[in-house]
Motif scaffolding. Structure first.
Motif, PDB file in Angstrom:
ATOM      1  N   VAL A 163       0.861  -1.176   0.000  1.00  0.00           N
ATOM      2  CA  VAL A 163       0.000   0.000   0.000  1.00  0.00           C
ATOM      3  C   VAL A 163       0.903   1.233   0.000  1.00  0.00           C
TER       4      VAL A 163
ATOM      5  N   THR B  99      -6.480   7.000   5.894  1.00  0.00           N
ATOM      6  CA  THR B  99      -6.440   5.542   6.020  1.00  0.00           C
ATOM      7  C   THR B  99      -6.476   4.944   4.619  1.00  0.00           C
TER       8      THR B  99
ATOM      9  N   SER C  42      -6.028   1.456   2.233  1.00  0.00           N
ATOM     10  CA  SER C  42      -6.069  -0.008   2.310  1.00  0.00           C
ATOM     11  C   SER C  42      -6.062  -0.638   0.929  1.00  0.00           C
TER      12      SER C  42
ATOM     13  N   GLU D  85      -6.908  -4.690  -0.316  1.00  0.00           N
ATOM     14  CA  GLU D  85      -7.316  -6.006   0.190  1.00  0.00           C
ATOM     15  C   GLU D  85      -6.172  -7.010   0.081  1.00  0.00           C
TER      16      GLU D  85
ATOM     17  N   THR E 172      -3.088  -2.119   5.551  1.00  0.00           N
ATOM     18  CA  THR E 172      -3.716  -0.816   5.811  1.00  0.00           C
ATOM     19  C   THR E 172      -2.698   0.109   6.452  1.00  0.00           C
TER      20      THR E 172
ATOM     21  N   THR F  26      -2.142   4.048   8.244  1.00  0.00           N
ATOM     22  CA  THR F  26      -2.814   5.187   8.848  1.00  0.00           C
ATOM     23  C   THR F  26      -1.792   6.296   9.032  1.00  0.00           C
TER      24      THR F  26
END
Ligand code: ZN
Length: 278
Positions: free
Chosen positions: A153, A264, A266, A268, A272, A274
């Motif tokens: 990510v 945030t 993400s 899948e 994730t 933050t």
């Protein structure tokens, strides 16, 4: 066996469930504790992941300081306007060849680090980030994924004033302020994903969903991008490709980031992040 790679307190580790495993320890010194060196050892990483159950954990991920899985990439590429809906919201024509810019590696930061805005026009861009795992020169599209260590990510945080105020626009500086490149928390090998070309990607600002897309709608997909770049220059392990962002960025409605905003991001099966703005 697929692996999930992390940077724990600056050291290379594997993640599984709630636990992390120090790679230098469990490999009895065969794999470097430097994430930049460990990431070159793809075969060993796959092997170690298959044998994790033989080892005790080094601790809980929830209590660990997680840094960028690739802390010092040699090159870091960004791809502009790589989703049709984002090109439309930016009022730009669809590119015929990829729009490639340098997201200077010094901007790379950790998955839970603060973003230091320093602008009134800071914007978010949720992105799938590809990490090269094997040297790639003139690679065919069919061979591209075998040169990829994994995906992460990422956020291509952008200062729209720096990016678009200059004529012609200069993507490099506008996307490279310190802390503008959070990545992580995990680098997941492609074989750990059901379909690495079709992943759900989202971005929430203070809990409000702003971006929601699938990476299958990339105009230039991962296979194409790795092949395309490898024809121009030699890609090396640890090089990053920020593959572009879908619609929903703040700029069209002037919803720019402000201090205190919580970003945030993400994907899948990948992880994730933050990041709080200040
Ligand atoms: Zn971007």
């Amino acid at each position: 066996m697929s692996f999930s790679f992390a940077n724990v307190n600056g050291k290379a580790a594997l993640a599984a469930g709630d636990d992390f495993y120090d790679l230098f320890r469990i490999s009895q010194g065969q794999i470097s504790d430097d994430p930049m060196i460990a990431i070159r050892d793809l075969d060993a990483l796959h092997e170690m992941a298959a044998r994790l159950s033989e080892h005790d954990s080094d601790g809980l991920l929830s209590e660990a300081a997680l840094g960028p899985p690739v802390p010092r990439p040699r090159n870091s590429f960004g791809i502009g306007l790589n989703y049709k809906d984002h090109a439309a919201e930016s009022k730009m024509d669809l590119p015929e060849i990829p729009v490639v810019f340098s997201k200077y590696p010094s901007c790379i930061s950790g998955p839970f680090d603060e973003v230091e805005l320093r602008t009134e026009r800071g914007d978010y861009e949720a992105e799938l980030v590809v990490v090269i795992g094997r040297q790639a020169r003139d690679i065919s599209e069919a061979d591209s994924w075998s040169h990829v260590a994994g995906v992460m990510v990422g956020q291509d945080i952008s200062d729209r004033r720096l990016q678009l105020g200059a004529r012609p626009p200069q993507f490099g500086l506008g996307k490279s302020r310190d802390t503008y490149g959070p990545i992580g928390p995990f680098l997941v090998s492609p074989d750990g994903l059901e379909d690495p070309d079709d992943l759900h990607i989202t971005c929430d600002i203070n809990g409000d969903r702003r971006q929601d897309a699938r990476t299958s709608s990339l105009i230039f997909d991962v296979s194409f991008l790795v092949s395309y770049l490898s024809e121009v220059l030699t890609l090396e392990p640890g090089d990053l490709i920020f593959t572009g962002t879908p619609a929903g960025v703040g700029m069209p409605d002037k919803r720019f980031l402000v201090a205190g905003d919580v970003i945030t991001t993400s994907i899948e099966g990948v992880g994730t992040m933050t990041n709080v703005c200040r």
